[in-house]
Scaffold this active site. Structure first.
Site, short mmCIF file in Angstrom:
data_model
loop_
_atom_site.label_atom_id
_atom_site.label_comp_id
_atom_site.label_asym_id
_atom_site.label_seq_id
_atom_site.Cartn_x
_atom_site.Cartn_y
_atom_site.Cartn_z
N GLU A 188 5.46 2.52 9.80
CA GLU A 188 4.70 2.51 11.05
C GLU A 188 5.52 2.02 12.25
O GLU A 188 5.93 0.87 12.29
CB GLU A 188 3.48 1.61 10.90
N THR A 219 0.83 -1.24 0.00
CA THR A 219 0.00 0.00 0.00
C THR A 219 0.81 1.22 0.00
O THR A 219 0.94 1.98 0.92
CB THR A 219 -1.04 0.20 1.08
#
Lengths: 388, 388
Positions: free
Chosen positions: B264, B184
């Site tokens: 992240e 993504t």
């Protein structure tokens, strides 16, 4: 219920000084016969520890005769060079002398930190071996199970007794690095059934293929895994065809689920069942791809039935499937049907430790279950601090 | 330095109401020509989002003509069924009407939660499109970059200007699920160089193969990835052979490292360089196996140079190597030589964010670098709470 449940076995566990904690770190299981057949399966990792290298060739040379197995925690003896290999060989030959047999009939297993296995390690094991053999007794099963633990929080043992009069015992260690092809998992299985080495090998491979091989806690494959079966024949009973294989698979399943329940830092045990697959291989591949998906595993830790991550994981496989015709059911709630949203995800209760994820691929009649854990803060914590 | 740095492009970003936060969630990049050539590479995940399905066939039908690309955050429009596909198609056709062109020349990208893309999602996008096109300007590059972010902490943009007078601009989003075959990750690259669609395709595939395809933050492959290149020809300059390819690879590398730096919850950026490999494929496979090993990744989080986990990961590959002849160097300290311990692991300083892991396989002359992150508490936290 331990490796000394079946007749014909002695075991012991002791502190040999390998662990800085001073805890028990050396174990032995001795087969007193009358027969001494055995079989083993080894890690499929191409980087193999020295005890694996020793044990594999020893079993070939002994034609499946196994007199005893020596196991240590507190050092993997992996990537320790020729010196490390000689340590495994010396462990076997010293044990053989103590038992009055050939070195090739002694299996050796190690677990702990890779790179550990120098002079002090060798000296500690060789010094302790006479005491260990001396201590071995038919009551020593639990002591042996305790001496092979690393980050495990408790010993794993099991047993089964057949109405026919033969039995199976087992112990296992492994609380991380569980993965296909076996993973720092040491398992010893004993039986007093009368079996040839070939029968042991056949039953062991069949049992591990559907149990330990389908456990995939964190996708990381160990250098030191070994599952060993020792048969003493002391019951004098030859099991009816199929009975032993079935019982051994049950015993392995029991130990596998004990390993899963004690996996490092896990807060959920997840059973991923893939049905409607075109082949068992497809079902296993799909199950593994989900079991290894960190995004799925963290979602389960967060009690979040994020089924999109399941479908994204399936999409990375070569399995036959149609993204527009897949059902996903989590803890009994079908959240995805025909590749689209079905019942509201809010209906899924993920608070219990046990989680069932059921996938239907609608491409055939085969199925398989893969067991895994969630990915948690505690997993990160334990594994970030392991060697320091 | 953004997608509007090259001449011939307008862009905009706005809040269309897709994100619960009310933040910007819809972007457009318009190519005003004179030429409108383009190329795109798509996720290799077999579970593909509806915008990917639309964009892939649109690019084929338009013969590489791309007039504009519309991107949204706040919903992946993946596993949303036929309705979701029609939403992507309607997004393209409405944009085409507004720009006076064919729907097939409009690329569409979406990112956000899988399963999100219902009535409200469609209505919000279609309602906002006229305002978005109206707002598009040569100063809109940064606004577009901001509107495609999800868990990213900041916008990623870049640009390059050639001495010949042509330039390249770019923007990217993606802060998790980065994996091979793209993941993504939405990237838009623009250039005012004069290029055919074939030249765009060739340069884009070459650049992504050694940049985005070698980024493997967490091994999870997305359903929605797309990297798109749009060429306006507005500089009137045809680049010298090789110049554009080299510059595009540099621009992609810059964006890839920006994605890595914002992954992240990561606390380390890890460059895994495998040299002495028998083939580039071997080097890439070894690099990826380490990049995906949770035990290695947690060790780096814990500032622990646990090189045994590196060797265990290499052992799971099919690459040509000899476990007794591998060197492992971490941040310049060779901790493993010839498959055994070398310099003390305590000499390795893992406190800097940048980590270099260098493997020498001694089996050939090929090499490759794979970029990844460590596995941290914050990664677990962010991904366990994402959809709830």
């Amino acid at each position: 219920m331990s490796v000394t449940t079946p007749a014909g076995f002695r075991a012991a566990g002791m502190a040999a000084g390998l662990k800085a904690s001073g805890g028990p770190d050396l174990a032995i299981v001795i087969n007193d016969g009358p027969t001494r057949t055995g079989a083993a399966v080894f890690t499929s990792n191409r980087a193999q520890a020295n005890p694996i290298r020793w044990s594999r060739q020893a079993l070939t040379h002994s034609d499946g005769e196994v007199r005893a197995i020596v196991l240590n925690s507190g050092g993997a003896n992996c990537f320790t060079g020729q010196f490390g290999y000689e340590t495994s060989a010396l462990t076997a030959s010293e044990t053989a002398v103590l038992l009055g047999t050939e070195a090739a009939t002694i299996q050796v297993c190690s677990t702990g930190l890779i790179g550990e296995g120098g002079e002090a390690f060798r000296t500690a094991i060789l010094t302790a071996l006479p005491l260990l053999v001396e201590a071995a007794s038919p009551e020593g099963g639990l002591a042996a199970a305790n001496a092979i633990l690393t980050t495990d929080t408790h010993a794993k043992t099991t047993s089964y007794t057949s109405p026919q009069g033969w039995s199976i015992g087992g112990m296992a260690k492994g609380a991380g690095m569980l993965a296909p092809g076996l993973a720092t998992m040491l398992v010893v299985l004993t039986t007093d059934a009368a079996l040839t080495a070939g029968e042991c090998d056949h039953a062991l491979r069949a049992a591990t293929a559907v149990t330990f091989d389908r456990l995939d806690s964190d996708g990381a494959m160990s250098t030191n895994d070994q599952v060993t079966l020792l048969a003493s024949g002391a019951s004098g009973v030859t099991p009816k065809e199929g009975d032993f294989e079935a019982a051994l698979a049950d015993v392995c399943s029991d130990l596998a689920l004990q390993l899963l329940g004690d996996a490092e830092g896990a807060s959920h045990n997840i059973a991923i069942t893939v049905s409607g697959a075109a082949s068992v291989a497809d079902a296993v591949e799909v199950g593994r791809s989900i079991a290894r998906n960190n995004l799925f595993k963290t979602a389960i830790f967060g009690n979040d039935p994020n089924w999109g991550r399941v479908l994204a994981a399936i999409g990375t496989t070569r399995a036959a499937f149609d993204p527009d015709n897949v059902d996903v059911t989590i803890n009994g709630v079908r959240v995805c049907s025909k590749g689209g949203p079905d019942r509201p995800r809010g209906l899924v209760d993920l608070t219990p430790r046990e989680v069932s994820l059921d996938i239907n691929l609608f491409t055939g009649g085969e199925s398989a279950t893969i067991w895994t854990n969630d990915l948690t803060h505690d997993y990160v914590h334990e594994n970030s601090a392991y060697s320091s």
